[in-house]
Design an enzyme around this catalytic site. Structure first.
Site, PDB file in Angstrom:
ATOM      1  N   GLU A   1      53.210  48.540  61.108  1.00 56.92           N
ATOM      2  CA  GLU A   1      53.825  47.350  61.715  1.00 56.92           C
ATOM      3  C   GLU A   1      52.827  46.224  61.525  1.00 56.92           C
ATOM      4  O   GLU A   1      51.762  46.222  62.122  1.00 56.92           O
ATOM      5  CB  GLU A   1      54.127  47.644  63.189  1.00 56.92           C
TER       6      GLU A   1
ATOM      7  N   CYS B   1      52.736  39.923  67.331  1.00 60.28           N
ATOM      8  CA  CYS B   1      53.380  40.064  66.018  1.00 60.28           C
ATOM      9  C   CYS B   1      54.743  39.410  66.063  1.00 60.28           C
ATOM     10  O   CYS B   1      55.264  38.962  65.047  1.00 60.28           O
ATOM     11  CB  CYS B   1      53.568  41.527  65.670  1.00 60.28           C
TER      12      CYS B   1
ATOM     13  N   LYS C   1      42.176  55.275  67.458  1.00 61.79           N
ATOM     14  CA  LYS C   1      41.098  54.351  67.107  1.00 61.79           C
ATOM     15  C   LYS C   1      41.541  52.953  67.498  1.00 61.79           C
ATOM     16  O   LYS C   1      42.328  52.298  66.810  1.00 61.79           O
ATOM     17  CB  LYS C   1      40.794  54.398  65.607  1.00 61.79           C
TER      18      LYS C   1
ATOM     19  N   GLU D   1      51.103  34.026  58.451  1.00 58.56           N
ATOM     20  CA  GLU D   1      50.952  34.386  59.862  1.00 58.56           C
ATOM     21  C   GLU D   1      49.642  33.799  60.393  1.00 58.56           C
ATOM     22  O   GLU D   1      48.574  34.025  59.821  1.00 58.56           O
ATOM     23  CB  GLU D   1      50.941  35.908  60.030  1.00 58.56           C
TER      24      GLU D   1
END
Ligand code: UN1
Length: 498
Positions: free
Chosen positions: A248, A282, A173, A382
């Site tokens: 992650e 990331c 997906k 973040e």
């Protein structure tokens, strides 16, 4: 020409009853392709296809599975340039990085193919005579792979390459921002000749497709890369079914610049780490922690270099940085910049949306640098955009304390020529990856990739030999060839007495 894609289920592109959505080029606004938002029925059909062929696939010798991965790698290599352009057009990273994305696919498929001839278990002595023990890896079953938009081919490749070689079938997906990359990726796998049902892809929402895969009884592991909140939700769903889950979930990755660092090398690394992929990795460098002795010099140099970056259409080879990936991304990054300005963080350069001419068609944000205190939101959260925070440290210990003061722990880096600090940092930095004299981005596929703290549970690692852990379980086998009943722990005592 806009292609209307279907869903890839059981080796065929199929129509769906679901509503359609479009994918656009974030630099130009051009519509690239249209996709269905899969329904619950589509999720059932895809998992059924993956379950249906699982026994055949797991019984296919692993080296033979590896042959198909190698064939896929060969096709990806042949189509590298064409696919890189799709990555750049749909996601917005510059062409050199689009090529890197596809190269990572090739690298990992080649690497994973080799695992098909290793995948070692162990033989272990028994405590009883004429008996031996061994361990081996078995595939968990059909798996769900939920992937983000920032590495729209590489991350599907990390996850699918490991699943396939392990003997799992999968339903992918992809993010709704980059379904075209995923579709082109899956087309190559189809061409490579994986049996129908081994590879499946569903586009659509997290609530129908993502949750549907996590909850489906036949899906035996989930691998997810994305945000922390969604990751937590996936983890909870997986816990209910007691299935494996690989997560992650991002980072707030620091570069530590000590006072003996090679400044040119440092600046090259900071620019690439912070503004490569417009900061949407990331692993992006989002904090630069600088020793007080070199702080002013580093900040001056940083401003000068940042202001020289050329922003524009990433298909143009002269461009250093493309747009951010979507209007939502743009809004989020601009909100963070506004927070920085409001909280009194010192805006050193950038901080605006680029306007006028062709810029108005896309989501272009200036590369931005703030000077700030470690406790500020910009130094903790973040951002996932071209925003770098610079922080001043008193010494090595202080720099490490700043580095470790966030909830994430993915990547980290130290620039120093002093071995003592370099080796201490390897132990002191709370992160799954530490670079010495290189920026926080640029992981290679033959090594484990993952983090600690809220970046995700530490028991799984993508890439490297550890990639198999996500998709296999250990079987322990005892073989007794004594021809009689031997009792472990009980007969052992008799044997010891002789
Ligand atoms: C990611 O941002 O999720 O190390 C992956 C790197 C790349 C992979 C990043 N090879 O920056």
């Amino acid at each position: 020409m806009v292609t209307d894609y279907g869903l890839f289920i059981g080796g065929k592109w199929r129509k769906s009853e679901g509503k359609r959505f479009e994918t656009r080029n974030p630099a130009t606004g051009e519509i690239l392709a249209s996709f269905p938002a899969a329904t619950k029925e589509d999720v059932s059909a895809a998992v059924k296809a993956a379950r249906g062929v699982f026994d055949t696939w797991r019984r296919t010798p692993a080296p033979r599975r590896g042959d198909l991965l190698l064939e896929a790698a060969r096709l990806f290599r042949a189509k590298k340039e064409e696919l890189a352009r799709v990555v750049t057009m749909e996601m917005g990273k510059i062409l050199a990085e689009g090529r890197g994305d596809v190269q990572e696919v090739i690298d990992f498929y080649e690497y994973a193919a080799g695992e098909g001839r290793r995948m070692f278990g162990e033989t272990v002595p028994s405590e009883l005579p004429n008996k031996m023990c061994l361990t081996m890896r078995l595939p968990v079953g059909p798996v769900g792979l939920i992937t983000p938009w920032n590495f729209p081919m590489a991350i599907p490749a990390w996850k699918s390459g490991a699943a396939l070689i392990a003997g799992c079938t999968f339903v992918l997906k992809p993010s709704s921002l980059t379904p075209l990359c995923a579709a082109r990726f899956v087309e190559v796998l189809d061409e490579a000749g994986f049996p129908p049902g081994v590879v499946n892809m569903l586009t659509g929402s997290g609530s129908i497709v993502g949750d549907g895969l996590v909850a489906h009884p036949d899906v035996r592991a989930i691998s997810f890369t994305g945000g922390v909140d969604t990751g937590r939700h996936v983890y909870e769903g997986a816990a209910k079914k007691m299935i494996k889950v690989g997560l992650e979930l991002g980072g707030k990755n620091p570069i530590l610049a000590l006072d003996d660092a090679n400044l040119d090398l440092l600046m090259d690394g900071v620019m690439f780490g912070a503004f490569g992929t417009a900061g949407q990795r990331c692993t992006a460098t989002s904090r630069l922690i600088v020793h007080q002795k070199i702080y002013d010099q580093v900040v001056d140099e940083l401003i000068e270099r940042t202001e020289k970056l050329m922003i524009g259409n990433p298909l143009d080879e002269k461009i250093d940085m493309g747009p951010v990936a979507s209007p939502e991304q743009e809004e989020k990054v601009l909100d963070y910049i506004a927070i920085g300005k409001k909280e009194g963080d010192k805006l050193l350069t950038g901080g605006e949306k680029r306007k006028g001419g062709t810029y108005d068609k896309g989501f272009f944000i200036e590369p931005t640098v703030f000077g700030l205190d470690r406790k500020k939101r910009l130094a903790q959260e973040e951002i996932f955009g071209p925003v770098l925070s610079v922080l001043k440290a008193k010494d090595y210990e202080d720099a490490v304390a700043i580095a470790n003061s966030v909830k994430y722990g993915l990547s980290s880096s130290i620039y120093t020529n002093d071995l003592r600090w370099a080796f201490r940092a390897m132990h002191d930095l709370e992160a799954g990856i530490t670079y010495v004299n290189a920026p926080t981005i640029g992981a290679e596929v033959q090594l484990p990739f993952g983090g600690t703290k809220e970046t995700g549970p530490t028991d799984t690692r993508e890439a490297g030999p550890t990639a198999l852990e996500e998709f296999t379980y250990w079987k322990t086998v005892y073989v007794d060839y004594s021809g009689r009943l031997q009792k472990a722990q009980i007969d052992t005592e008799r044997l010891a007495q002789g």
